[in-house]
Write an enzyme that holds these catalytic residues in place. Structure first.
Site, PDB file in Angstrom:
ATOM      1  N   SER A 113       0.678  -1.162  -0.351  1.00 50.78           N
ATOM      2  CA  SER A 113       0.007   0.294   0.023  1.00 50.78           C
ATOM      3  C   SER A 113       1.169   1.227   0.166  1.00 50.78           C
ATOM      4  CB  SER A 113      -1.232  -0.099   0.905  1.00 50.78           C
ATOM      5  OG  SER A 113      -2.087   0.692   0.901  1.00 50.78           O
ATOM      6  N   ASP A 238      -9.378  -5.786  -3.009  1.00 52.02           N
ATOM      7  CA  ASP A 238      -9.673  -5.086  -2.555  1.00 52.02           C
ATOM      8  C   ASP A 238     -10.179  -4.077  -1.895  1.00 52.02           C
ATOM      9  OD1 ASP A 238      -7.680  -2.859  -1.648  1.00 52.02           O
ATOM     10  OD2 ASP A 238      -5.969  -3.470  -1.734  1.00 52.02           O
ATOM     11  N   GLY A 265      -8.517  -9.397   0.298  1.00 58.46           N
ATOM     12  CA  GLY A 265      -8.470  -8.255   0.770  1.00 58.46           C
ATOM     13  C   GLY A 265      -7.247  -7.186   0.284  1.00 58.46           C
ATOM     14  N   HIS A 266      -7.103  -6.370   1.511  1.00 58.87           N
ATOM     15  CA  HIS A 266      -5.911  -5.307   0.856  1.00 58.87           C
ATOM     16  C   HIS A 266      -4.684  -5.590   1.547  1.00 58.87           C
ATOM     17  CE1 HIS A 266      -3.680  -1.600  -0.423  1.00 58.87           C
ATOM     18  NE2 HIS A 266      -4.055  -1.075   1.130  1.00 58.87           N
ATOM     19  N   TRP A 267      -4.444  -6.775   1.903  1.00 59.49           N
ATOM     20  CA  TRP A 267      -3.771  -7.225   3.081  1.00 59.49           C
ATOM     21  C   TRP A 267      -2.982  -8.983   2.654  1.00 59.49           C
ATOM     22  CZ3 TRP A 267      -3.656  -7.901   9.322  1.00 59.49           C
ATOM     23  CH2 TRP A 267      -2.867  -6.948   9.817  1.00 59.49           C
TER      24      TRP A 267
END
Length: 286
Positions: A113, A238, A265-267
């Site tokens: 990120s 995400d 997701g984002h991780w």
């Protein structure tokens, strides 16, 4: 072989004087390999290098890499700062100062990120110092043509900075990952404790956003300058940084490939740690 890995034993501090920066950085330094992998965390409240990448250290160390986790300025045990310009470039400048202090001329960089945005900024400013890049859920700012901005996740993140409560943390984390059943009360409490232990970081992030809402610039027009082999990793689900950003990176960086994890997701490095670790090791070694 069992590898002794602990946050406390690897914890280090360095005074960084680079350009206009003069601050104390915290980092973790593990292993003694000939090649070094630097890991850069994301921008969530309470984030740190250790919290972001604790599931990814052992395979890299077992494969013979030295690993450096940098806590970016304004996070965890690094000094507080208000960023009125580009956060990506600020972190890249801090990283250059840290690498100079450690005597590391060339490293591989893995960023999540905000960490991916910062890795791209570093690669653009210091192309000869980058071996390979791994970019997860980030790498360039800019609006998505498919998803309303700011995204659902970013709205929750900004709300958590303004009101750092356990309820707001859970709301954000439940969107952060695809399967929230993997999140434990211990994880929530650890993250909350880390957030509240340095309240000035929270206040400074809010002040930074007010001074410059676009903390992470769009590097789209410069991506073709990056010559380092680059692995782009995204979660299909995400809700913080939409997957079309990964496609823009793939189109812009000449020597790049994209891996998408479904039900993620984002991780990605936490949600799918084992396949992620295999993917990264294969990329670094070949």
């Amino acid at each position: 072989m069992t590898i002794d890995i602990s946050e406390a034993s690897s914890s280090r501090f360095a005074r960084i004087r680079e350009g206009e920066l003069d601050l104390q950085l915290h980092y973790n330094d593990l292993g003694e390999g000939a090649e070094t992998v630097v890991m850069l965390h994301g921008s969530g409240p309470g984030a740190s290098g250790w919290a972001n990448f604790s599931r990814n250290l052992e395979p890299l160390l077992a494969a013979g890499y030295r690993v450096v986790l940098m806590d970016c300025p304004g996070w965890s045990k690094s000094d507080p700062i208000v960023c009125r310009s580009s956060r990506s470039d600020l972190n890249a400048t801090a990283l250059k100062g840290l690498l100079d202090m450690l005597g590391l001329e060339r490293v591989h960089i893995l960023g999540n990120s905000m960490g991916a945005h910062s890795a791209v900024a570093f690669a653009l400013a210091n192309p000869r110092r980058v071996g390979k890049l791994v970019l997860m859920g980030g790498g360039t700012g800019g609006a998505s043509p498919f998803v309303p901005m700011p995204t659902e996740g970013i709205k929750l993140l900004n709300g958590l900075y303004r009101e750092p409560t356990i309820d707001n943390l859970k709301k954000m984390m439940n969107v952060f990952v695809y399967d929230a059943s993997d999140l434990t009360e211990e994880l929530f409490q650890t993250r909350l404790d880390n957030m509240l232990s340095r309240h000035e970081h929270l206040d400074n992030f809010v002040e930074s956003l007010a001074a410059n809402p676009r903390q992470f610039p769009d590097f789209g027009s410069r991506l073709a300058e990056i010559q380092a082999p680059t692995l782009i990793v995204w979660g299909r689900n995400d809700r913080f940084v939409p997957m079309d950003a990964g496609l823009r990176l793939l189109a812009g960086i000449p020597n790049s490939s994209l891996h998408v994890f479904n039900n993620c997701g984002h991780w990605a490095q936490w949600e799918h740690a084992e396949p992620f670790n295999r993917l990264v090791l294969d990329f670094l070694q070949h």
